[in-house]
Structures are given as structure tokens and as C-alpha cells.
Design a protein around this motif. Structure first.
Motif, PDB file in Angstrom:
ATOM      1  N   THR A  55     -14.324   1.629  -8.096  1.00 55.04           N
ATOM      2  CA  THR A  55     -13.431   0.975  -9.042  1.00 55.04           C
ATOM      3  C   THR A  55     -11.997   1.207  -8.570  1.00 55.04           C
ATOM      4  N   VAL A  56     -11.094   0.382  -9.038  1.00 50.61           N
ATOM      5  CA  VAL A  56      -9.689   0.495  -8.637  1.00 50.61           C
ATOM      6  C   VAL A  56      -9.131   1.865  -9.016  1.00 50.61           C
ATOM      7  N   SER A  57      -9.451   2.355 -10.219  1.00 51.02           N
ATOM      8  CA  SER A  57      -8.873   3.628 -10.658  1.00 51.02           C
ATOM      9  C   SER A  57      -9.328   4.795  -9.779  1.00 51.02           C
ATOM     10  N   ILE A  58     -10.590   4.845  -9.441  1.00 53.68           N
ATOM     11  CA  ILE A  58     -11.081   5.940  -8.596  1.00 53.68           C
ATOM     12  C   ILE A  58     -10.553   5.789  -7.174  1.00 53.68           C
ATOM     13  N   HIS A  59     -10.538   4.568  -6.668  1.00 54.70           N
ATOM     14  CA  HIS A  59      -9.997   4.300  -5.331  1.00 54.70           C
ATOM     15  C   HIS A  59      -8.531   4.754  -5.246  1.00 54.70           C
ATOM     16  N   GLU A  60      -7.734   4.369  -6.237  1.00 57.06           N
ATOM     17  CA  GLU A  60      -6.322   4.746  -6.245  1.00 57.06           C
ATOM     18  C   GLU A  60      -6.143   6.261  -6.389  1.00 57.06           C
ATOM     19  N   PHE A  61      -6.966   6.884  -7.216  1.00 56.68           N
ATOM     20  CA  PHE A  61      -6.904   8.338  -7.383  1.00 56.68           C
ATOM     21  C   PHE A  61      -7.167   9.037  -6.052  1.00 56.68           C
ATOM     22  N   LEU A  62      -8.193   8.625  -5.332  1.00 55.13           N
ATOM     23  CA  LEU A  62      -8.513   9.241  -4.041  1.00 55.13           C
ATOM     24  C   LEU A  62      -7.392   9.003  -3.028  1.00 55.13           C
ATOM     25  N   LYS A  63      -6.851   7.790  -2.999  1.00 56.38           N
ATOM     26  CA  LYS A  63      -5.727   7.499  -2.096  1.00 56.38           C
ATOM     27  C   LYS A  63      -4.548   8.423  -2.371  1.00 56.38           C
ATOM     28  N   PHE A  64      -4.220   8.574  -3.637  1.00 60.04           N
ATOM     29  CA  PHE A  64      -3.056   9.373  -4.006  1.00 60.04           C
ATOM     30  C   PHE A  64      -3.286  10.849  -3.685  1.00 60.04           C
ATOM     31  N   CYS A  65      -4.460  11.365  -4.058  1.00 59.04           N
ATOM     32  CA  CYS A  65      -4.754  12.787  -3.832  1.00 59.04           C
ATOM     33  C   CYS A  65      -4.740  13.155  -2.357  1.00 59.04           C
ATOM     34  N   LEU A  66      -5.190  12.248  -1.510  1.00 54.56           N
ATOM     35  CA  LEU A  66      -5.300  12.545  -0.086  1.00 54.56           C
ATOM     36  C   LEU A  66      -4.156  11.965   0.745  1.00 54.56           C
ATOM     37  N   ASN A  71      -6.574   0.927   3.308  1.00 57.63           N
ATOM     38  CA  ASN A  71      -7.624   0.647   4.280  1.00 57.63           C
ATOM     39  C   ASN A  71      -8.387   1.917   4.666  1.00 57.63           C
ATOM     40  N   THR A  72      -7.682   3.018   4.830  1.00 58.59           N
ATOM     41  CA  THR A  72      -8.339   4.281   5.178  1.00 58.59           C
ATOM     42  C   THR A  72      -9.271   4.729   4.061  1.00 58.59           C
ATOM     43  N   ALA A  73      -8.839   4.567   2.820  1.00 59.01           N
ATOM     44  CA  ALA A  73      -9.685   4.936   1.682  1.00 59.01           C
ATOM     45  C   ALA A  73     -10.957   4.087   1.647  1.00 59.01           C
ATOM     46  N   LYS A  74     -10.831   2.796   1.940  1.00 57.33           N
ATOM     47  CA  LYS A  74     -12.012   1.920   1.980  1.00 57.33           C
ATOM     48  C   LYS A  74     -12.954   2.309   3.113  1.00 57.33           C
ATOM     49  N   LEU A  75     -12.374   2.596   4.278  1.00 58.56           N
ATOM     50  CA  LEU A  75     -13.197   3.022   5.415  1.00 58.56           C
ATOM     51  C   LEU A  75     -13.879   4.364   5.144  1.00 58.56           C
ATOM     52  N   ALA A  76     -13.147   5.270   4.507  1.00 58.06           N
ATOM     53  CA  ALA A  76     -13.714   6.585   4.195  1.00 58.06           C
ATOM     54  C   ALA A  76     -14.881   6.443   3.215  1.00 58.06           C
TER      55      ALA A  76
END
Length: 153
Positions: A55-66, A71-76
């Protein structure tokens, strides 16, 4: 997470191996393991494997935390979702993961759509050792278990 599994995944994903440090990979997998109950709820019906995307919220949370790109978050996610999903740790293992990442959830969860109420429950469980839900207080069943409920549809 074994080193051989990680090496195999990274050999197939050269862009990730040049972008993410070992610590960032460990944190990505650890955060996904913490969020697994929430991620599993995004499927319309029970599905034992990870969803194709977050979901957008979890994707954005992971991007921000790391501190990683979109694109890197999607690949990860594509590379590590199966590894993270397969984790079946003990209650102590799960508590240790929650303890490790509680600060990120407390500081950045709400602004990225991750419930702070759930994070507070984790905090109280870890600090006060009381028996409350971890990150998710939903029941273990994702469908109505009453035998007559489905006959009305």
C-alpha cells in the motif's frame, strides 16, 4: 536471514546491491516482518503469500525510514518480500524486532499512515510486559467464521 539467501538475491539484483547497504537490507526485512499483519490485510481475501505490491502508506513509511528512493523501495519489496514473509520467529524474536524498530514507528508511523495506537500497544508490551496486541489488534481470522453468515449474501 542467511548470508547465502541474501547473496543469491543480490546477485540477481545488481541495482539493489549497489544501492542498499547490508544494514539497510536487514532493516528493510525487519520492518516488513513487523508490518506483516498489516500488509497481509491489504489482500481482499486470505492469501498466504506476500502481495505483489505494498500500500502507499507502508511503501512511503519504508522509504522514509530507510532514506531510499521510490524505485529502490519497489525493487527491495520485489526482491525481499518472500524472504521477509517466510519469517516464523518465536514470540521473543518478534518482540526483539518490535523493540528494535519501535522508535521508527513512534516517530514516523502516524505521518505515513501507520497507526500510532498500534505502536503504543507495542511500546506498552515491551516496556510493561503486559499482554496486548503487537502492531495489529485484528483477530487472527480474516473472514467471518459464523456458519450462517455467508448464506445471507
Amino acid at each position: 536471514m542467511s548470508f547465502l539467501q541474501l547473496a543469491s538475491i543480490l546477485s540477481d539484483n545488481q541495482e539493489l546491491s549497489s544501492t542498499l547497504s547490508y544494514d539497510a537490507i536487514v532493516d528493510f526485512v525487519g520492518l516488513v516482518r513487523c508490518l506483516k499483519p498489516s500488509i497481509a490485510l491489504q489482500e481482499a481475501s486470505y492469501h498466504s503469500g506476500p502481495p505483489a505490491s505494498l500500500t502507499v502508506s507502508i511503501h512511503e513509511f519504508l522509504k522514509f525510514c530507510l532514506n531510499i528512493s521510490d524505485n529502490t523501495a519497489k525493487l527491495a519489496w520485489a526482491a525481499f518480500c518472500e524472504l521477509a514473509w517466510a519469517f516464523e520467529g518465536t514470540e521473543g524474536d518478534i518482540d526483539a524486532l518490535h523493540h528494535k524498530y519501535i522508535k521508527l514507528f513512534m516517530e514516523h508511523g502516524l505521518s505515513h499512515g501507520i497507526s500510532m495506537f498500534s505502536a503504543f500497544l507495542v511500546f506498552f508490551r515491551l516496556q510493561l510486559n503486559c499482554c496486548v496486541g503487537l502492531f495489529n489488534i485484528t483477530p487472527p481470522t480474516r473472514v467471518c467464521i459464523a456458519p450462517h453468515a455467508n448464506s445471507h449474501f
